[in-house]
Write a protein that holds these residues in place. Structure first.
Motif, PDB file in Angstrom:
ATOM      1  N   MET A  28      -4.914  52.775  78.645  1.00 41.94           N
ATOM      2  CA  MET A  28      -3.888  51.750  78.835  1.00 41.94           C
ATOM      3  C   MET A  28      -2.533  52.184  78.285  1.00 41.94           C
ATOM      4  N   LEU A  29      -2.542  52.942  77.186  1.00 44.43           N
ATOM      5  CA  LEU A  29      -1.274  53.469  76.681  1.00 44.43           C
ATOM      6  C   LEU A  29      -0.621  54.382  77.708  1.00 44.43           C
ATOM      7  N   CYS A  30      -1.433  55.228  78.323  1.00 46.15           N
ATOM      8  CA  CYS A  30      -0.890  56.131  79.358  1.00 46.15           C
ATOM      9  C   CYS A  30      -0.494  55.359  80.605  1.00 46.15           C
ATOM     10  N   GLY A 109      11.224  39.999  72.563  1.00 42.70           N
ATOM     11  CA  GLY A 109       9.824  40.045  72.947  1.00 42.70           C
ATOM     12  C   GLY A 109       9.321  41.437  73.262  1.00 42.70           C
ATOM     13  N   GLU A 110      10.226  42.308  73.705  1.00 43.83           N
ATOM     14  CA  GLU A 110       9.809  43.672  74.043  1.00 43.83           C
ATOM     15  C   GLU A 110       9.397  44.476  72.815  1.00 43.83           C
ATOM     16  N   GLN A 111       9.790  44.020  71.631  1.00 48.03           N
ATOM     17  CA  GLN A 111       9.434  44.722  70.404  1.00 48.03           C
ATOM     18  C   GLN A 111       7.931  44.649  70.130  1.00 48.03           C
ATOM     19  N   ASN A 112       7.324  43.488  70.373  1.00 46.00           N
ATOM     20  CA  ASN A 112       5.895  43.311  70.114  1.00 46.00           C
ATOM     21  C   ASN A 112       5.046  43.475  71.359  1.00 46.00           C
ATOM     22  N   ALA A 113       5.632  43.815  72.495  1.00 51.00           N
ATOM     23  CA  ALA A 113       4.862  43.960  73.738  1.00 51.00           C
ATOM     24  C   ALA A 113       3.754  44.995  73.616  1.00 51.00           C
ATOM     25  N   PRO A 114       3.937  46.130  72.919  1.00 50.46           N
ATOM     26  CA  PRO A 114       2.820  47.087  72.812  1.00 50.46           C
ATOM     27  C   PRO A 114       1.585  46.518  72.114  1.00 50.46           C
ATOM     28  N   LEU A 115       1.753  45.509  71.264  1.00 52.49           N
ATOM     29  CA  LEU A 115       0.608  44.892  70.592  1.00 52.49           C
ATOM     30  C   LEU A 115      -0.300  44.206  71.601  1.00 52.49           C
TER      31      LEU A 115
END
Length: 118
Positions: A28-30, A109-115
């Motif tokens: 999912m990271l990729c 919101g884009e700051q915590n989107a990877p969580l």
């Protein structure tokens, strides 16, 4: 977990779910082109925790069936069918809970989107 299950085999079986969860996290990271940062690591820890909880649930159900006299294959299949609703509810609850965060809506919101992407 060895003390809890009074066995070395059950914790080993539970731990075997973690490489699959890690593979899904990395995939999912990729797929989302997300960097490895603190929020994505926090999401990865949460996903690994859900995978561990679901594994413990399945092993516990299988052990209960084995104590009732079922063979290993039947116990594993019965545990899969019996625990499937619980596993799916846990997974869907995590997905639904993380969906607003993963969309990155709102100011900052884009700051915590990877969580939430995990």
């Amino acid at each position: 977990m060895v003390v809890n299950f009074q066995s070395w085999l059950d914790p080993f079986i539970i731990a075997m779910a973690l490489p699959a969860a890690l593979a899904g996290i990395l995939w999912m990271l990729c797929a989302t082109h997300t960097t490895l940062n603190v929020p994505s690591l926090m999401g990865a820890i949460m996903a690994m925790g859900v995978a561990t909880a679901n594994s413990i649930l399945l092993v516990t159900f299988a052990n209960d069936r084995r104590k009732e006299g079922a063979d290993a294959r039947t116990a594993a299949l019965d545990a899969g069918f019996t625990a499937a609703p619980s596993v799916l509810m846990t997974a869907f609850a995590m997905v639904i809970g993380m969906l607003p965060m993963s969309l990155g809506l709102g100011e900052g919101g884009e700051q915590n989107a990877p969580l939430g992407v995990r």
